[in-house]
Design an enzyme around this catalytic site. Structure first.
Site, short mmCIF file in Angstrom:
data_model
loop_
_atom_site.label_atom_id
_atom_site.label_comp_id
_atom_site.label_asym_id
_atom_site.label_seq_id
_atom_site.Cartn_x
_atom_site.Cartn_y
_atom_site.Cartn_z
N LEU A 1 1.00 -1.03 0.05
CA LEU A 1 -0.05 -0.34 -0.02
C LEU A 1 0.44 1.02 -0.29
O LEU A 1 1.73 1.07 0.78
CB LEU A 1 -0.99 -0.31 1.10
N ASP A 2 0.87 2.21 -1.09
CA ASP A 2 2.02 3.08 -1.33
C ASP A 2 1.81 3.88 -0.05
O ASP A 2 0.96 4.24 0.88
CB ASP A 2 1.13 4.46 -1.81
#
Length: 332
Positions: free
Chosen positions: A51-52
Site C-alpha cells: 500500500l503506497d
C-alpha cells in the site's frame, strides 16, 4: 567519546495469525510490517501486497502459518476512497510531485450527467498505462528508479477491472474543485492513474490528494487496529488483536476430517469422499479442531494445497484462548 548504549535483543517467538492494520500515512507497507513484527516479537511475518506510503487503510499482516495464505489477499478485489483534485497535473500523479500544468476548472461542465458518463466510461474492463512512479519493474529495475533519474521508459498498457465506481463533485480544504472517488477494482489497478485518466476525460486534468483503502477481499477497515493503538496495548492485548489464520479464507468451503484422514491429508495424501467439486477448500481436523491447510475437490477427491506443519498446528492450539477467529468460513 560517548559510549553507545548496548542494543536490546528482542526475544522472538512463534506467532500465528493475521493482524488487520489500518496503515498510517507516510509509512511504507514493509516499514509497517517490521514495526508490528517487533511489537509482537514474531519470528516470521509477511504482508498481503503493498500500500503506497501516501495511502492509509486496510493492510492485513500475516504471521507464522498465516503467511502461507497471504497470496489469496494479493489476488482479492480491493475498495478505495480517493480525492482527485481537478485542474492540476503533477509529475507523480499525486500531491508529492511537481506541478506540470494548471487549468481553470469550469464547474458548469461538471454536471451530474457528465460525471455519470465518465463513471460509466471507467467501469468494467479498462486499460491502464502503469505510472513511472511505481514499483513495477522493467529490465530488473523499478520504474520509480528511472523516474528519479529523469528517464521515461515505454510501458505496456495493462488490463484491469473496475468492478464498481462512484464519482461525486466536491471541494478540497483550499476550495479547489475535486472528484471524490469510491472504487472497487481488481489487483494491479493504479488509483493514481485512474484519477489522472478521469481528470483528463473531464477535460481538466487531475492529481490524487488522498487515498484510503477501505476493504480488501471482504476485510473492512472497521475491523482494523491502528499502529498507535497497538503500541499503547500491553503485550497480551497485542496478541489478542490477532485473528486466526483462517480469517484469510473467507469464502472457502469448509471440510472437516477425522483423525485418520487428517493425518493422511497433512502428509500430502489425497482423500476420497462424497464432496461436490470445489476450487477453494479450507480443511480442518475434527479432533482436535484445527486448521490443517487448503486444497480443492475434484471428482470426489480432496487434493492438498498449502498445508500447515504439525508444529504450527500444535502452537496454534496452545495459543487458542488468545486468538480470535473470524467466523466467516462457509460450512459445507
Amino acid at each position: 567519546m560517548t559510549e553507545r548504549a548496548p542494543r536490546i535483543r528482542v526475544q522472538r517467538r512463534p506467532v500465528h495469525g493475521v493482524l488487520l492494520l489500518d496503515k498510517p500515512l507516510g509509512l511504507s507497507s514493509n516499514d509497517a510490517l517490521q514495526k508490528v513484527k517487533w511489537l509482537l516479537r514474531a519470528e516470521k511475518a509477511g504482508h498481503t501486497g503493498t500500500l503506497d506510503p501516501l495511502a492509509t487503510g486496510v493492510l492485513p499482516l500475516c504471521f507464522g502459518a498465516a503467511t502461507k495464505f497471504s497470496q489469496l489477499q494479493l489476488e482479492a478485489a480491493k475498495t478505495y476512497e480517493a480525492i482527485a483534485v481537478l485542474g492540476i497535473t503533477t509529475t507523480t500523479g499525486d500531491a508529492e510531485g511537481e506541478v506540470l500544468e494548471r487549468r481553470e476548472v469550469d464547474p458548469a461542465q461538471l454536471t451530474p450527467d457528465r460525471l455519470a458518463a465518465v463513471q460509466q466510461q471507467f467501469t468494467g474492463s479498462i486499460r491502464q498505462v502503469p505510472p513511472m512512479h511505481s514499483a513495477l519493474k522493467k529490465d530488473g529495475k523499478a520504474l520509480y528508479e528511472y523516474a528519479r533519474a529523469g528517464v521515461t521508459v515505454e510501458r505496456e498498457p495493462r488490463d484491469v477491472v473496475i468492478h464498481a465506481l462512484k464519482l461525486a463533485l466536491t471541494r478540497t480544504d483550499q476550495a479547489l474543485f475535486a472528484i471524490k472517488m469510491v472504487v472497487t477494482c481488481s489487483k494491479g489497478t493504479y488509483i493514481r492513474t485512474l484519477g489522472e485518466d478521469i481528470g483528463a476525460a473531464l477535460g481538466f486534468g487531475a492529481h490524487l490528494s488522498f487515498l484510503r483503502r477501505i476493504d480488501t477481499g471482504g476485510i473492512g477497515v472497521e475491523r482494523c487496529v491502528t499502529l498507535a493503538q497497538l503500541e499503547a496495548m500491553p503485550e497480551a492485548e497485542r496478541i489478542a488483536s490477532l485473528e486466526a489464520p483462517e480469517s484469510l479464507l473467507a469464502g472457502h468451503t469448509r471440510v472437516t476430517l477425522d483423525s485418520d484422514n487428517a493425518a493422511r491429508f497433512l502428509s500430502g495424501v489425497r482423500r476420497r469422499g462424497a464432496w461436490p467439486d470445489a476450487s477453494a477448500v479450507a480443511v480442518f481436523g475434527e479432533s482436535p479442531p484445527a486448521l490443517l491447510g487448503v486444497g480443492h475437490i475434484a471428482g470426489g477427491e480432496l487434493v492438498p494445497g498449502r498445508l500447515l506443519s504439525p508444529l504450527e498446528i500444535q502452537q496454534i492450539l496452545e495459543s487458542k484462548p488468545h486468538v480470535q477467529t473470524s467466523g466467516t468460513l462457509e460450512k459445507l
